[in-house]
Scaffold this active site. Structure first.
Site, short mmCIF file in Angstrom:
data_model
loop_
_atom_site.label_atom_id
_atom_site.label_comp_id
_atom_site.label_asym_id
_atom_site.label_seq_id
_atom_site.Cartn_x
_atom_site.Cartn_y
_atom_site.Cartn_z
N ASN A 40 -14.62 -17.56 1.58
CA ASN A 40 -15.72 -17.09 0.74
C ASN A 40 -16.68 -18.25 0.47
O ASN A 40 -16.50 -19.35 1.00
CB ASN A 40 -15.18 -16.49 -0.57
CG ASN A 40 -14.28 -17.46 -1.32
OD1 ASN A 40 -14.71 -18.53 -1.74
ND2 ASN A 40 -13.01 -17.09 -1.47
N ASP A 86 -1.32 -12.72 -6.49
CA ASP A 86 -2.28 -13.08 -7.54
C ASP A 86 -1.74 -14.33 -8.24
O ASP A 86 -0.77 -14.25 -9.00
CB ASP A 86 -2.45 -11.93 -8.52
CG ASP A 86 -3.59 -12.17 -9.50
OD1 ASP A 86 -3.68 -13.30 -10.03
OD2 ASP A 86 -4.37 -11.25 -9.74
N PHE A 141 -10.75 -17.14 -14.46
CA PHE A 141 -12.17 -17.07 -14.17
C PHE A 141 -12.45 -15.78 -13.41
O PHE A 141 -11.62 -15.32 -12.62
CB PHE A 141 -12.62 -18.27 -13.33
CG PHE A 141 -12.98 -19.47 -14.16
CD1 PHE A 141 -14.28 -19.91 -14.24
CD2 PHE A 141 -12.01 -20.15 -14.87
CE1 PHE A 141 -14.62 -21.01 -15.02
CE2 PHE A 141 -12.33 -21.24 -15.65
CZ PHE A 141 -13.65 -21.67 -15.73
N LYS A 178 -3.80 -9.29 -16.64
CA LYS A 178 -3.13 -10.50 -16.13
C LYS A 178 -2.49 -11.33 -17.24
O LYS A 178 -1.92 -12.38 -16.98
CB LYS A 178 -4.13 -11.35 -15.35
CG LYS A 178 -4.68 -10.63 -14.12
CD LYS A 178 -5.56 -11.55 -13.28
CE LYS A 178 -6.10 -10.81 -12.06
NZ LYS A 178 -6.86 -11.69 -11.15
#
Length: 421
Positions: free
Chosen positions: A223, A320, A337, A355
């Site tokens: 990315n 994750d 973030f 989370k």
């Protein structure tokens, strides 16, 4: 080596230049100190002016050069007292044999020797002279006196000299002298931060940058993350007194001063290193990395050759990282973030809850003026409900400033952090 210019820009250095051929190096020294961000003023003896002009140092330092004991332009004509009070450090480079003798004897017959006695600032001397003059018993006696008086002596180098002799007496290179000054103030600032900083005594792990998920030996999925925000936060945490370990994906950034860096490539590698660091002890985990959501199910052993108009690649979900760390029994304070392009608050608060994070910072990467590749950022910070802290809007600013504000937000939340979520 990187360094914090905001610290150095508040420090005042007097560079005192005395008579000797090495005075030409002092011009480079002033330039390097300015590059580090120091405020620099130059004092010159009459002997120094025989080798290099005050105008040179005025141009390099941006300040008037001081040559006279009684300055008619200074307040009350007492320029030496004003300089003595201004200095955070006095660096005499080169320090001549005559100057060392004056210092050792406590004479005060010119601006520099008077300044030496009138200032409370640390004094460093970098002697430079003929090798036989350096070896003379009187010079060595004066040297010992200066050391006993608390003067920091930067010993001369050996080598060929302008007079044709070879031996000890060469002034060290200006780049090395400037680096020593920078390191001195950095260590002093660090000692204060480790005792009084917002994160003093905390062990912080930060993930930063992108991950790369291999397709074959030459191709990968990734990315646009540059890691700039994570690296800025690492520097800010270190400046706040924390012990910082930075897990960096593939980025082209210098490691922040004082920060331990571990380079990783894939999401799996980043997770493995995160868990290993958690076992070693971690108080705060800050997940700024843009971790790839998916990886290739089967990485090709050799480069895939171009054939046909389509290429089917099977992807599987990556773990994750931040959610995995948050579920551990020895759970640190968790900071996530979120880089979003729409529904910023909805997605950010959803991640915060799902989370099981303590805090999340979110930015809108659809904006062209902040986020990926930009040196600017703007964020909204949300806290877990039990902290009873209002959301914070961090207006557009350089990422270094945003990082400092995030450290303050973490500190405020830690004041309410009693037990793991």
């Amino acid at each position: 080596m990187s360094f914090d210019l905001s610290v150095m820009s508040s420090k005042n250095i007097i560079v005192a230049v005395t008579g000797g051929i090495a005075a030409y190096k002092s011009a480079i020294l002033v330039r390097r100190l300015k590059d580090y961000g120091f405020n620099v003023r130059v004092v010159m003896t009459q002997g120094a002016q025989a080798f290099i002009t005050p105008l040179t140092f005025q141009a390099l330092s941006g300040n008037t050069v001081h040559t006279e004991l009684l300055d008619t332009e200074a307040e009350s004509g007492m320029g030496h007292i004003e300089l003595a009070r201004w200095a955070d450090l006095i660096l005499v480079a080169p320090a001549s044999c005559d100057t060392m003798a004056k210092f050792a004897a406590g004479l005060a017959d010119d601006l520099l020797s008077t300044l030496y006695l009138a200032s409370k600032a640390p004094v460093w001397v970098a002697p430079a002279m003929n090798q036989q003059m350096w070896a003379a018993k009187a010079t060595q006696r004066n040297l010992n006196t200066l050391v006993d008086d608390g003067v920091h002596v930067i010993m001369p180098n050996a080598g060929s000299q302008a007079c044709g002799d070879t031996g000890l007496g060469r002034m060290p290179e200006p780049e090395a002298l400037a680096a020593q000054v920078q390191q001195y103030f950095h260590q002093a600032q660090r000692a204060i931060a480790e005792k009084f900083g917002l994160l003093a005594g905390k062990r912080v792990v930060i993930t930063a940058g992108p991950t790369r998920e291999a397709i074959d030996p030459v191709r990968y999925i990734s990315n646009h993350s540059t890691g700039k925000m994570g690296f800025a936060i690492a520097a800010a945490c270190y400046a706040a007194g924390a012990q910082v370990t930075l897990l960096a994906g593939p980025v082209s950034l210098d490691t922040p001063n004082g920060v331990e860096r571990i380079n990783v490539s894939s999401a799996i590698q980043m997770l493995e290193q995160s868990l290993a660091l958690l076992d070693q002890g971690c108080d705060i985990f800050i997940a700024t990395a843009a971790v790839a959501d998916y990886r290739v199910a089967q990485v090709a052993e050799h480069k895939i050759k171009k054939a046909g108009d389509e290429l089917d690649v099977s992807l599987v979900k990556n773990p994750d990282i931040v959610a995995t760390i948050a579920q551990q029994q020895q759970r640190p304070f968790m900071v996530g973030f979120a880089a979003e392009t729409r529904n910023i608050e909805e997605y950010a608060t959803g991640k915060l809850l799902v989370k099981k994070l303590d805090m999340i910072a979110c930015n809108d990467v659809s904006r062209s003026d902040i986020g990926f590749a930009s040196d600017q950022n703007a964020m909204t910070v949300f806290f877990a409900q039990q902290y009873k802290l209002a959301r914070r809007e961090l207006e557009k600013a350089p990422k270094q400033e945003i990082a400092q504000q995030l450290v303050e937000a973490i500190h405020d939340a830690l004041q309410h952090h009693k037990t793991p979520v």
